[in-house]
Design a protein around this motif. Structure first.
Motif, PDB file in Angstrom:
ATOM      1  N   THR A  12       0.835  -1.198   0.000  1.00  0.00           N
ATOM      2  CA  THR A  12       0.000   0.000   0.000  1.00  0.00           C
ATOM      3  C   THR A  12       0.870   1.248   0.000  1.00  0.00           C
ATOM      4  OG1 THR A  12      -1.776  -1.149   1.150  1.00  0.00           O
ATOM      5  CG2 THR A  12      -1.805   1.246   1.235  1.00  0.00           C
ATOM      6  N   SER A  13       1.894   1.256   0.829  1.00  0.00           N
ATOM      7  CA  SER A  13       2.780   2.414   0.881  1.00  0.00           C
ATOM      8  C   SER A  13       3.472   2.636  -0.452  1.00  0.00           C
ATOM      9  CB  SER A  13       3.828   2.234   1.977  1.00  0.00           C
ATOM     10  OG  SER A  13       3.205   2.158   3.230  1.00  0.00           O
ATOM     11  N   ARG A  15       2.392   1.667  -3.387  1.00  0.00           N
ATOM     12  CA  ARG A  15       1.343   2.084  -4.329  1.00  0.00           C
ATOM     13  C   ARG A  15       1.003   3.560  -4.129  1.00  0.00           C
ATOM     14  NH1 ARG A  15      -2.919  -2.075  -4.068  1.00  0.00           N
ATOM     15  NH2 ARG A  15      -1.393  -3.197  -5.287  1.00  0.00           N
ATOM     16  N   GLU A  16       0.856   3.982  -2.883  1.00  0.00           N
ATOM     17  CA  GLU A  16       0.548   5.387  -2.577  1.00  0.00           C
ATOM     18  C   GLU A  16       1.671   6.306  -3.051  1.00  0.00           C
ATOM     19  OE1 GLU A  16      -2.325   6.837  -0.883  1.00  0.00           O
ATOM     20  OE2 GLU A  16      -3.022   4.903  -1.620  1.00  0.00           O
ATOM     21  N   LYS A  19       1.642   6.673  -6.827  1.00  0.00           N
ATOM     22  CA  LYS A  19       0.581   7.571  -7.306  1.00  0.00           C
ATOM     23  C   LYS A  19       0.935   9.035  -7.048  1.00  0.00           C
ATOM     24  CE  LYS A  19      -3.087   4.164  -6.884  1.00  0.00           C
ATOM     25  NZ  LYS A  19      -4.294   3.746  -6.175  1.00  0.00           N
ATOM     26  N   ASN A  57      -9.093  12.213  -3.473  1.00  0.00           N
ATOM     27  CA  ASN A  57      -8.270  11.543  -2.474  1.00  0.00           C
ATOM     28  C   ASN A  57      -7.281  12.550  -1.887  1.00  0.00           C
ATOM     29  OD1 ASN A  57      -6.092   9.887  -1.256  1.00  0.00           O
ATOM     30  ND2 ASN A  57      -7.290   8.195  -2.089  1.00  0.00           N
ATOM     31  N   ARG A  59      -4.419  12.151  -0.699  1.00  0.00           N
ATOM     32  CA  ARG A  59      -3.002  11.929  -1.040  1.00  0.00           C
ATOM     33  C   ARG A  59      -2.513  12.950  -2.063  1.00  0.00           C
ATOM     34  NH1 ARG A  59      -4.919   8.094  -4.803  1.00  0.00           N
ATOM     35  NH2 ARG A  59      -4.979   6.371  -3.340  1.00  0.00           N
TER      36      ARG A  59
END
Length: 169
Positions: A12-13, A15-16, A19, A57, A59
């Motif tokens: 997840t980290s 992937r984040e 992005k 989002n 992020r």
């Protein structure tokens, strides 16, 4: 120790971070490729379309802010544009997210975001006025109109993109 949870967290980290990096890089690329219209008292910074991503989002607050900071190193007045533009973008992105948080209609969220960003161009007008002696009100108007045009074109683009790709993920 639960190694499965650790692997999922790491994935997840990664992937984040990917992005965030991708959006920051796209912001820089669009700004630099169109640099002739991305800086100055009359500007059309089409990379501002990425501001809308914050509606999907949180992020993207980091992603767009990083993109602005890096792109502003290409600005003729980078010494001021990097810190002022970066801080202003960060704060306005947070403001847009907070103001639109309880709105259900994405089109309304986008209109409000475009208006907030257009108004926020007083920071760019202030820099140009102080550094180059340009008239503040006229400069705020021209930069604001450019921002509104960029956000309008960008809004349509991001809205249609979200129909094909879920930007919340």
């Amino acid at each position: 120790m639960n190694t499965s949870a650790l692997k999922d967290s790491s994935r997840t980290s990664t992937r984040e971070l990917t992005k965030i990096s991708l959006v920051a890089a796209l912001y820089v690329a669009v700004t630099v490729v169109l640099s002739v219209i991305s800086f100055g008292a009359v500007q059309l910074r089409l990379s501002e379309m990425f501001n809308y991503l914050v509606l999907y989002n949180k992020r993207y607050i980091v992603a767009v802010t990083l993109g602005v900071v890096l792109a502003n190193f290409m600005s003729p007045m980078w010494i001021v544009d990097v810190p002022v533009g970066g801080i202003a973008t960060f704060l306005v992105l947070i403001l847009c997210r907070v103001v639109t948080k309880r709105m259900a209609n994405i089109k309304l969220k986008m209109i409000v975001t475009a208006l907030i960003f257009t108004f926020s161009m007083f920071t760019v007008a202030g820099q140009l006025s102080i550094l180059y002696g340009l008239p503040f009100w006229a400069t705020w108007f021209t930069v604001g109109v450019g921002e509104l045009l960029s956000m309008t074109v960008g809004g349509v683009t991001i809205y249609l993109l979200n129909k094909k790709i879920d930007l919340t993920k």
